[in-house]
Design a protein around this motif. Structure first.
Motif, PDB file in Angstrom:
ATOM      1  N   ASN A 146       0.555  -1.155  -0.477  1.00 12.12           N
ATOM      2  CA  ASN A 146      -0.027  -0.272  -0.088  1.00 12.12           C
ATOM      3  C   ASN A 146       1.047   1.377  -0.307  1.00 12.12           C
ATOM      4  OD1 ASN A 146      -2.052  -1.893   0.225  1.00 12.12           O
ATOM      5  ND2 ASN A 146      -2.630  -1.355   2.468  1.00 12.12           N
ATOM      6  N   LEU A 147       2.054   1.383   0.900  1.00 20.13           N
ATOM      7  CA  LEU A 147       2.426   2.357   0.671  1.00 20.13           C
ATOM      8  C   LEU A 147       3.889   3.053  -0.409  1.00 20.13           C
ATOM      9  CD1 LEU A 147       4.385   1.848   4.917  1.00 20.13           C
ATOM     10  CD2 LEU A 147       2.895   4.140   4.156  1.00 20.13           C
ATOM     11  N   ARG A 148       3.666   1.688  -1.023  1.00 17.81           N
ATOM     12  CA  ARG A 148       4.686   1.415  -2.358  1.00 17.81           C
ATOM     13  C   ARG A 148       3.849   2.387  -3.467  1.00 17.81           C
ATOM     14  NH1 ARG A 148       9.514  -1.088  -4.060  1.00 17.81           N
ATOM     15  NH2 ARG A 148       9.709  -1.073  -6.278  1.00 17.81           N
ATOM     16  N   ASN A 156      -1.092  14.776   1.585  1.00 20.12           N
ATOM     17  CA  ASN A 156      -2.302  14.487   2.017  1.00 20.12           C
ATOM     18  C   ASN A 156      -2.868  12.772   1.958  1.00 20.12           C
ATOM     19  OD1 ASN A 156      -3.202  17.417   1.596  1.00 20.12           O
ATOM     20  ND2 ASN A 156      -1.610  17.406   0.015  1.00 20.12           N
ATOM     21  N   ALA A 157      -1.530  11.800   1.654  1.00 19.81           N
ATOM     22  CA  ALA A 157      -1.457  10.703   1.321  1.00 19.81           C
ATOM     23  C   ALA A 157      -2.814  10.006   2.394  1.00 19.81           C
ATOM     24  CB  ALA A 157      -0.470   9.944   1.119  1.00 19.81           C
ATOM     25  N   VAL A 158      -3.674   9.438   1.769  1.00 20.79           N
ATOM     26  CA  VAL A 158      -4.450   8.618   2.989  1.00 20.79           C
ATOM     27  C   VAL A 158      -4.500   6.459   1.723  1.00 20.79           C
ATOM     28  CG1 VAL A 158      -7.001   7.801   2.840  1.00 20.79           C
ATOM     29  CG2 VAL A 158      -6.501  10.288   3.083  1.00 20.79           C
ATOM     30  N   VAL A 159      -4.040   5.591   3.353  1.00 19.08           N
ATOM     31  CA  VAL A 159      -4.059   4.385   2.906  1.00 19.08           C
ATOM     32  C   VAL A 159      -5.912   3.726   3.813  1.00 19.08           C
ATOM     33  CG1 VAL A 159      -2.593   2.129   3.171  1.00 19.08           C
ATOM     34  CG2 VAL A 159      -1.657   4.419   2.070  1.00 19.08           C
ATOM     35  N   ASN A 160      -5.999   3.357   2.885  1.00 17.62           N
ATOM     36  CA  ASN A 160      -7.318   2.212   3.301  1.00 17.62           C
ATOM     37  C   ASN A 160      -7.975   3.148   3.928  1.00 17.62           C
ATOM     38  OD1 ASN A 160      -6.741  -0.003   2.109  1.00 17.62           O
ATOM     39  ND2 ASN A 160      -5.358  -0.612   4.176  1.00 17.62           N
ATOM     40  N   GLY A 161      -8.338   4.641   3.588  1.00  9.53           N
ATOM     41  CA  GLY A 161      -9.564   5.181   3.984  1.00  9.53           C
ATOM     42  C   GLY A 161      -8.606   6.367   5.510  1.00  9.53           C
ATOM     43  N   LYS A 162      -7.239   5.792   5.854  1.00 10.88           N
ATOM     44  CA  LYS A 162      -6.408   6.213   7.187  1.00 10.88           C
ATOM     45  C   LYS A 162      -5.637   7.261   6.427  1.00 10.88           C
ATOM     46  CE  LYS A 162      -7.825   2.665  10.239  1.00 10.88           C
ATOM     47  NZ  LYS A 162      -7.298   2.479  11.266  1.00 10.88           N
ATOM     48  N   GLN A 171       4.614   7.365   9.345  1.00  7.42           N
ATOM     49  CA  GLN A 171       5.375   6.425   7.515  1.00  7.42           C
ATOM     50  C   GLN A 171       5.418   8.085   6.966  1.00  7.42           C
ATOM     51  OE1 GLN A 171       1.255   4.531   7.390  1.00  7.42           O
ATOM     52  NE2 GLN A 171       1.786   2.795   7.837  1.00  7.42           N
ATOM     53  N   ARG A 172       4.529   8.757   6.966  1.00  9.84           N
ATOM     54  CA  ARG A 172       4.932  10.153   6.206  1.00  9.84           C
ATOM     55  C   ARG A 172       6.604  10.502   6.448  1.00  9.84           C
ATOM     56  NH1 ARG A 172       0.544  12.579   4.482  1.00  9.84           N
ATOM     57  NH2 ARG A 172      -0.757  11.906   6.571  1.00  9.84           N
ATOM     58  N   ILE A 173       6.952  10.860   7.562  1.00 10.49           N
ATOM     59  CA  ILE A 173       8.350  11.453   7.541  1.00 10.49           C
ATOM     60  C   ILE A 173       9.447  10.365   7.841  1.00 10.49           C
ATOM     61  CG2 ILE A 173      10.156  12.202   9.088  1.00 10.49           C
ATOM     62  CD1 ILE A 173       8.070  13.957   8.681  1.00 10.49           C
TER      63      ILE A 173
END
Length: 430
Positions: free
Chosen positions: A112-114, A246-252, A258-260
């Motif tokens: 998901n992150l990739r 502004n990223a969202v993964v699985n609605g969150k 994770q962002r940093i």
């Protein structure tokens, strides 16, 4: 057989964790060659470190890299650090990673992150950047021309800045902040180098001090990118910074860590390894005089030249994996929780895969190097790195009249990511 029967000799094992020893490529590759021939899947037991298996063969590095269920990135430290440094990081972050993001995750979390940024780094997307990258490359060649006939440090003064400018442009970091990003990258990846580390007093700092210094560098990255995130949420642009802010993964929304971590991996690995490989390519041009006229006569060979430079450079010395279950490899019983070191530089000199592996040969087809890894965790920026190097040498080689060594190449002292720190050459560019 007892596990001890597979232990590497102490003097060989210590080279794997000695940053100064790894500045001597002849010594490092002699150790790799010995291991491939005599104990290709040996066990390193070194004072101050958790024991780990050392993976030196191309086939084994490939197989382990592809089996992302059996061998995890995130369960323990992804880089081989002293136990005291890892313990300090765990005490500070609650996990064995200074940040936990894309490269430190497994399974669906990693996928998901990739997927968030993968489209930015695919070949079709990168085609749109060709013109901008070529403009950067032309300016680099122009800079070389200004020093015609004089000694230039290609690694320090040229190779560092070209991929740095490209990735910062994609990320959305302004040019005036690029020197800061470069300094922080060097302090992170070259934390053991007396010239580049944050504490300039030498390499005698304790392992726990190493952990503290790494966390301080990450704190500076965090402070910088927190401001970038706040800006992109208010003033969105067409850049990766806006996407991550502004990223969202699985609605969150992504967690702060994770962002940093995502910002950090793009802002560091996105240029450092490419600059190292570009410097090795220039080293090859200066050391093997038959290369330049051949490439000038047939520029279609430049992609093969780039691939061979990547194989030769292998700028990522290693990544670690952690076994999730008992298994057997080359007659060794690997237990759940065991730590494994994937040695990419050794795999890229494996005699079973590469004929005359210590010869710089641009005619290798296919060139099955593992400079970018392989499998689910293959380098996200591999296509960008190849594009940058290809464009740089497409612009340089037609204008490069001659190049010769003007001193010895000096390598970064690091057991993790390393390449030329200084590469003095004398060249004529028209």
């Amino acid at each position: 057989m007892n596990t001890a029967n597979f232990n590497l000799p102490k003097d060989v094992a210590k080279i794997l964790v000695d940053p100064i020893a790894q500045t001597d490529l002849e010594r490092l590759h002699a150790a790799y060659t010995w291991m491939r021939a005599n104990n290709a899947f040996g066990r390193a037991t070194i004072d101050g470190f958790d024991p780990f298996w050392v993976v030196t063969k191309h086939a084994d590095v490939s197989a382990i890299s592809r089996d992302n269920n059996l061998f995890h990135n995130g369960d323990y430290s992804l880089t081989c650090r002293p136990k005291a440094a890892i313990n300090h990081i765990i005490a500070t972050t609650g996990c064995p990673h200074i940040v936990k993001g894309l490269v430190h995750s497994d399974g669906d979390e990693h996928k998901n992150l990739r997927a968030l940024t993968q489209a930015w780094f695919m070949p079709n997307s990168l085609l749109k950047l060709d013109g901008r990258i070529r403009t950067f490359a032309t300016s680099i060649v122009d800079k070389l021309q200004q020093g015609n006939g004089n000694v230039v440090d290609f690694a320090k003064d040229i190779a560092l800045y070209y991929p740095l400018h490209v990735i910062m442009d994609i990320l959305g970091v302004p040019p005036e902040d690029e020197p800061r990003m470069l300094m922080l990258t060097q302090e992170l990846f070259a934390s053991e180098d007396p010239e580049l580390k944050r504490a300039r007093q030498g390499v005698s700092a304790s392992p726990s001090d190493m952990g503290k210094a790494l966390m301080a560098v990450v704190a500076d990255f965090n402070d910088y990118f927190e401001r970038v995130i706040a800006d992109r949420r208010t003033n969105p642009r067409n850049d990766v910074a806006t996407l991550l802010a502004n990223a969202v993964v699985n609605g969150k929304p992504l967690s702060n860590m994770q962002r940093i971590a995502y910002f950090l991996i793009i802002a560091t690995a996105g240029h450092d390894t490419t600059s190292s490989s570009s410097a090795i390519a220039m080293w090859a041009l200066s050391r093997f005089p038959e290369l330049l006229p051949r490439l000038k006569a047939d520029p279609s060979l430049i992609p093969q030249f780039v691939d061979e430079a990547l194989r030769f450079a292998s700028p990522v010395r290693h990544f670690m994996r952690t076994a999730t279950a008992d298994t057997e490899i080359r007659g060794r019983t690997i237990r759940k929780g065991d730590w494994l070191m994937l040695c990419y530089g050794s795999a890229n000199r494996d005699e079973e895969v590469f004929e005359n592996p210590f010869h710089f040969n641009i005619d290798r087809k296919p060139n099955r190097h593992l400079a970018f890894g392989i499998g689910g965790h293959v380098c996200l920026g591999q296509h960008l790195a190849k594009l940058e190097m290809r464009i740089l040498f497409e612009e340089l080689i037609p204008r490069l009249q001659s190049v010769e060594p003007a001193g010895e190449m000096d390598l970064v002292a690091s057991c993790f990511i390393a390449g030329p720190k200084h590469l003095p050459v004398r060249c004529i560019v028209h």
